[in-house]
Design a protein around this motif. Structure first.
Motif, PDB file in Angstrom:
ATOM      1  N   GLU A 129      13.467  19.196  -3.510  1.00  0.00           N
ATOM      2  CA  GLU A 129      12.329  18.414  -4.006  1.00  0.00           C
ATOM      3  C   GLU A 129      12.760  17.014  -4.450  1.00  0.00           C
ATOM      4  OE1 GLU A 129       9.227  19.292  -3.873  1.00  0.00           O
ATOM      5  OE2 GLU A 129       9.307  21.446  -3.490  1.00  0.00           O
ATOM      6  N   LYS A 130      13.636  16.402  -3.700  1.00  0.00           N
ATOM      7  CA  LYS A 130      14.123  15.057  -4.015  1.00  0.00           C
ATOM      8  C   LYS A 130      13.102  14.019  -3.552  1.00  0.00           C
ATOM      9  CE  LYS A 130      17.324  11.814  -4.843  1.00  0.00           C
ATOM     10  NZ  LYS A 130      17.981  11.578  -6.144  1.00  0.00           N
ATOM     11  N   GLU A 131      12.664  13.164  -4.467  1.00  0.00           N
ATOM     12  CA  GLU A 131      11.714  12.119  -4.101  1.00  0.00           C
ATOM     13  C   GLU A 131      12.450  10.955  -3.449  1.00  0.00           C
ATOM     14  OE1 GLU A 131       9.166  10.921  -7.253  1.00  0.00           O
ATOM     15  OE2 GLU A 131       7.989  12.770  -7.156  1.00  0.00           O
ATOM     16  N   ARG A 132      11.974  10.589  -2.261  1.00  0.00           N
ATOM     17  CA  ARG A 132      12.560   9.475  -1.522  1.00  0.00           C
ATOM     18  C   ARG A 132      11.451   8.537  -1.083  1.00  0.00           C
ATOM     19  NH1 ARG A 132      17.839  10.282  -0.864  1.00  0.00           N
ATOM     20  NH2 ARG A 132      18.707  12.409  -0.761  1.00  0.00           N
ATOM     21  N   LYS A 133      11.825   7.390  -0.543  1.00  0.00           N
ATOM     22  CA  LYS A 133      10.841   6.388  -0.155  1.00  0.00           C
ATOM     23  C   LYS A 133      11.122   5.898   1.257  1.00  0.00           C
ATOM     24  CE  LYS A 133      11.289   2.189  -1.703  1.00  0.00           C
ATOM     25  NZ  LYS A 133      11.331   1.028  -2.602  1.00  0.00           N
ATOM     26  N   LEU A 134      10.085   5.921   2.083  1.00  0.00           N
ATOM     27  CA  LEU A 134      10.128   5.322   3.409  1.00  0.00           C
ATOM     28  C   LEU A 134       9.282   4.056   3.373  1.00  0.00           C
ATOM     29  CD1 LEU A 134       9.489   8.565   5.500  1.00  0.00           C
ATOM     30  CD2 LEU A 134      11.695   7.477   5.067  1.00  0.00           C
ATOM     31  N   SER A 135       9.597   3.081   4.196  1.00  0.00           N
ATOM     32  CA  SER A 135       8.824   1.839   4.180  1.00  0.00           C
ATOM     33  C   SER A 135       8.788   1.196   5.561  1.00  0.00           C
ATOM     34  CB  SER A 135       9.386   0.846   3.154  1.00  0.00           C
ATOM     35  OG  SER A 135      10.687   0.438   3.520  1.00  0.00           O
ATOM     36  N   ILE A 136       7.679   0.522   5.848  1.00  0.00           N
ATOM     37  CA  ILE A 136       7.505  -0.315   7.027  1.00  0.00           C
ATOM     38  C   ILE A 136       6.820  -1.591   6.550  1.00  0.00           C
ATOM     39  CG2 ILE A 136       6.805  -0.307   9.454  1.00  0.00           C
ATOM     40  CD1 ILE A 136       5.884   2.532   9.149  1.00  0.00           C
ATOM     41  N   HIS A 137       7.126  -2.715   7.166  1.00  0.00           N
ATOM     42  CA  HIS A 137       6.462  -3.949   6.735  1.00  0.00           C
ATOM     43  C   HIS A 137       6.411  -4.963   7.871  1.00  0.00           C
ATOM     44  CE1 HIS A 137      10.087  -6.527   6.509  1.00  0.00           C
ATOM     45  NE2 HIS A 137      10.703  -5.394   6.204  1.00  0.00           N
ATOM     46  N   ILE A 173       5.862   4.896   1.626  1.00  0.00           N
ATOM     47  CA  ILE A 173       5.500   6.293   1.815  1.00  0.00           C
ATOM     48  C   ILE A 173       6.444   7.167   0.998  1.00  0.00           C
ATOM     49  CG2 ILE A 173       5.097   8.115   3.515  1.00  0.00           C
ATOM     50  CD1 ILE A 173       5.049   5.829   5.628  1.00  0.00           C
ATOM     51  N   PRO A 174       6.000   7.668  -0.147  1.00  0.00           N
ATOM     52  CA  PRO A 174       6.840   8.606  -0.906  1.00  0.00           C
ATOM     53  C   PRO A 174       6.961   9.920  -0.137  1.00  0.00           C
ATOM     54  CG  PRO A 174       4.998   7.748  -2.224  1.00  0.00           C
ATOM     55  CD  PRO A 174       4.716   7.421  -0.801  1.00  0.00           C
ATOM     56  N   THR A 175       8.155  10.456  -0.061  1.00  0.00           N
ATOM     57  CA  THR A 175       8.359  11.750   0.584  1.00  0.00           C
ATOM     58  C   THR A 175       9.144  12.663  -0.352  1.00  0.00           C
ATOM     59  OG1 THR A 175      10.448  11.130   1.646  1.00  0.00           O
ATOM     60  CG2 THR A 175       8.424  10.689   2.862  1.00  0.00           C
ATOM     61  N   ARG A 176       8.921  13.954  -0.170  1.00  0.00           N
ATOM     62  CA  ARG A 176       9.634  14.932  -0.985  1.00  0.00           C
ATOM     63  C   ARG A 176       9.780  16.197  -0.156  1.00  0.00           C
ATOM     64  NH1 ARG A 176       7.117  15.204  -6.543  1.00  0.00           N
ATOM     65  NH2 ARG A 176       5.471  16.358  -5.476  1.00  0.00           N
ATOM     66  N   LEU A 228       0.848  -1.186   0.000  1.00  0.00           N
ATOM     67  CA  LEU A 228       0.000   0.000   0.000  1.00  0.00           C
ATOM     68  C   LEU A 228       0.885   1.239   0.000  1.00  0.00           C
ATOM     69  CD1 LEU A 228      -3.039   0.849   0.276  1.00  0.00           C
ATOM     70  CD2 LEU A 228      -2.634   1.001   2.738  1.00  0.00           C
ATOM     71  N   THR A 229       0.549   2.179  -0.862  1.00  0.00           N
ATOM     72  CA  THR A 229       1.257   3.473  -0.841  1.00  0.00           C
ATOM     73  C   THR A 229       0.431   4.475  -0.051  1.00  0.00           C
ATOM     74  OG1 THR A 229       0.233   4.182  -2.913  1.00  0.00           O
ATOM     75  CG2 THR A 229       2.382   3.107  -3.058  1.00  0.00           C
ATOM     76  N   SER A 230       1.125   5.391   0.591  1.00  0.00           N
ATOM     77  CA  SER A 230       0.445   6.427   1.349  1.00  0.00           C
ATOM     78  C   SER A 230       1.287   7.694   1.284  1.00  0.00           C
ATOM     79  CB  SER A 230       0.227   5.988   2.800  1.00  0.00           C
ATOM     80  OG  SER A 230      -0.573   6.915   3.502  1.00  0.00           O
ATOM     81  N   SER A 231       0.910   8.683   2.063  1.00  0.00           N
ATOM     82  CA  SER A 231       1.642   9.947   2.109  1.00  0.00           C
ATOM     83  C   SER A 231       1.229  10.689   3.359  1.00  0.00           C
ATOM     84  CB  SER A 231       1.338  10.803   0.873  1.00  0.00           C
ATOM     85  OG  SER A 231      -0.029  11.201   0.875  1.00  0.00           O
ATOM     86  N   PRO A 257      -2.041  11.552  -9.004  1.00  0.00           N
ATOM     87  CA  PRO A 257      -0.994  11.290  -8.013  1.00  0.00           C
ATOM     88  C   PRO A 257       0.163  12.264  -8.184  1.00  0.00           C
ATOM     89  CG  PRO A 257      -0.944   9.623  -9.745  1.00  0.00           C
ATOM     90  CD  PRO A 257      -2.189  10.437  -9.970  1.00  0.00           C
ATOM     91  N   HIS A 258       0.759  12.645  -7.059  1.00  0.00           N
ATOM     92  CA  HIS A 258       1.818  13.650  -7.085  1.00  0.00           C
ATOM     93  C   HIS A 258       3.216  13.040  -7.086  1.00  0.00           C
ATOM     94  CE1 HIS A 258      -1.057  16.843  -6.564  1.00  0.00           C
ATOM     95  NE2 HIS A 258      -1.570  16.235  -5.516  1.00  0.00           N
ATOM     96  N   HIS A 259       3.359  11.829  -6.597  1.00  0.00           N
ATOM     97  CA  HIS A 259       4.688  11.235  -6.449  1.00  0.00           C
ATOM     98  C   HIS A 259       4.915  10.153  -7.502  1.00  0.00           C
ATOM     99  CE1 HIS A 259       5.423  13.205  -2.570  1.00  0.00           C
ATOM    100  NE2 HIS A 259       4.150  12.990  -2.335  1.00  0.00           N
ATOM    101  N   SER A 260       6.140  10.064  -7.980  1.00  0.00           N
ATOM    102  CA  SER A 260       6.469   9.094  -9.025  1.00  0.00           C
ATOM    103  C   SER A 260       6.244   7.666  -8.555  1.00  0.00           C
ATOM    104  CB  SER A 260       7.926   9.277  -9.461  1.00  0.00           C
ATOM    105  OG  SER A 260       8.800   9.114  -8.371  1.00  0.00           O
ATOM    106  N   LEU A 261       6.508   7.376  -7.275  1.00  0.00           N
ATOM    107  CA  LEU A 261       6.297   6.026  -6.754  1.00  0.00           C
ATOM    108  C   LEU A 261       4.832   5.643  -6.810  1.00  0.00           C
ATOM    109  CD1 LEU A 261       7.302   3.476  -5.293  1.00  0.00           C
ATOM    110  CD2 LEU A 261       6.998   4.697  -3.125  1.00  0.00           C
ATOM    111  N   GLU A 262       3.964   6.576  -6.426  1.00  0.00           N
ATOM    112  CA  GLU A 262       2.532   6.296  -6.482  1.00  0.00           C
ATOM    113  C   GLU A 262       2.075   6.121  -7.933  1.00  0.00           C
ATOM    114  OE1 GLU A 262      -1.750   8.131  -4.974  1.00  0.00           O
ATOM    115  OE2 GLU A 262       0.022   9.412  -5.057  1.00  0.00           O
ATOM    116  N   ARG A 263       2.564   6.949  -8.833  1.00  0.00           N
ATOM    117  CA  ARG A 263       2.196   6.806 -10.246  1.00  0.00           C
ATOM    118  C   ARG A 263       2.625   5.453 -10.790  1.00  0.00           C
ATOM    119  NH1 ARG A 263       3.974  12.307 -10.412  1.00  0.00           N
ATOM    120  NH2 ARG A 263       6.015  11.674 -11.202  1.00  0.00           N
TER     121      ARG A 263
END
Length: 371
Positions: A124-132, A140-143, A4-7, A357-363
């Motif tokens: 405005e660097k797109e990064r990715k956080l994750s939990i599992h 979680i895409p972050t920017r 699941l992606t979120s923000s 969607p605003h983030h490349s990961l979500e797209r």
């Protein structure tokens, strides 16, 4: 395992109202499956103002041309005004002048100070956080607006810019407890190491406020006061402070009708506009992060469960039960427009459009789901 992606904005919507989150981020107009949500067709002027400032200031921080990026974002603004329209009675040209004034003033007064003390590493660097765990992977895409390194201490910082309608201190205090600052801390720690992250730098740009009548916007960037015939009568004085309107011979006027923001900045010397920019540092405790991550993950596990129940049935009555169980109305002020909400009718009338969607990961993930 579900993914699941979120923000930050999605999670904040869920915490405010689960139903608002579902409609904004998961609803599908064709009702065939889970989609990407719908949003009002009319653009929020506050969102448009914030986007304008972020895009222009970010581009200039990254080495871009102020003039070119002001023009680029102004063209986008005018396209929005002509296409989707703004959820406001204020003249779009007035609000555009405000967006330009905020951006230009921050670039002139604050950016040189930041560059003096910090090295700008990323903008405005797109990064990715994750939990599992065994059942769910949460991405979680972050920017961040910018990632900074202090030239003297070597510590790393996130920079976050906000446009605000007030200069009252209690408004800024809320960011000490905001979801976004915790997520920024998480991003910096994940990127540079927990021992290197010191604080979140907040830049507040005062945009003023509009009257409910929709006829006047009070902001030093778009409303000023003029006094003609100052002795020796060949000079004219200009001020931005409202208190001068009560003095004899001072007349109010619309800056955006008379001057460009560059001209206005020069006329009043710039100091009065520079004073509309505030900044603060928020130092977060590292012990907060594990609790925040746990709460965020548990909330999304419930979201994932609700979505799986939703796609598992097409019966309208069962789906209503699922919505009320997993995505209930919170009876919050945000939910007033959701009571009795019929998405199909809204879409047919053109009041809503599919959320982009605003983030490349979500797209990327949405594209994979449709293949």
């Amino acid at each position: 395992m579900n993914t699941l992606t979120s923000s930050r904005s999605a999670y904040q919507s869920f915490m405010t109202s689960p139903r608002l989150y579902f409609i904004t981020y998961q609803y599908s107009p064709d009702d065939a499956s889970i989609g990407q949500g719908i949003v009002p067709k009319l653009v929020s002027p506050d969102l448009a103002l914030g986007t304008f400032v972020h895009e222009v200031c970010g581009a200039v921080m990254g080495g871009g041309s102020e003039e070119e990026n002001i023009k680029k974002q102004s063209d986008i603004w005018n396209e929005l005004a002509q296409g989707r329209g703004f959820d406001s009675l204020f003249n779009p040209d007035l609000l555009l002048a405000l967006a330009q004034g905020l951006s230009k003033t921050w670039i002139r007064s604050r950016l040189p100070q930041i560059e003096k003390d910090y090295e700008i590493l990323e903008v405005e660097k797109e990064r990715k956080l994750s939990i599992h765990d065994d059942d769910l992977t949460l991405l979680i895409p972050t920017r961040l607006d910018a990632e900074l390194r202090n030239k003297f201490s070597g510590t790393y910082h996130a920079l976050e810019m906000k446009t605000t309608r007030t200069k009252r201190s209690y408004y800024f205090d809320k960011y000490n407890y905001d979801i976004q600052t915790l997520q920024h801390l998480w991003t910096i720690e994940n990127t540079y190491g927990a021992d290197k992250c010191h604080s979140i730098l907040m830049e507040f740009l005062y945009k003023g406020y509009g009257l409910d009548s929709g006829e006047t916007w009070y902001s030093p960037f778009i409303r000023g006061f003029v006094k003609y015939g100052v002795p020796p009568f060949d000079e004219t004085q200009y001020e931005v402070e409202g208190k001068f309107a009560r003095r004899k011979d001072w007349n109010v006027f619309n800056v955006w009708e008379e001057f460009t923001q560059d001209e206005w900045y020069k006329i009043i010397g710039g100091e009065k506009l520079d004073g509309q920019l505030l900044n603060m540092a928020i130092i977060r405790s590292n012990t907060e992060l594990p609790d925040f991550q746990f709460q965020m993950f548990e909330a999304h596990k419930r979201i994932a469960e609700g979505l799986s129940q939703w796609v598992g049935t097409t019966d309208p009555l069962e789906r209503r039960v699922i919505l009320n169980r997993y995505f209930p109305l919170a009876y919050h002020s945000y939910d007033k427009h959701l009571i009795g909400f019929n998405p199909e009718q809204a879409l047919e009338s053109g009041d809503y459009i599919i959320r982009e969607p605003h983030h490349s990961l979500e797209r990327k993930m949405l594209a994979e789901k449709t293949q």
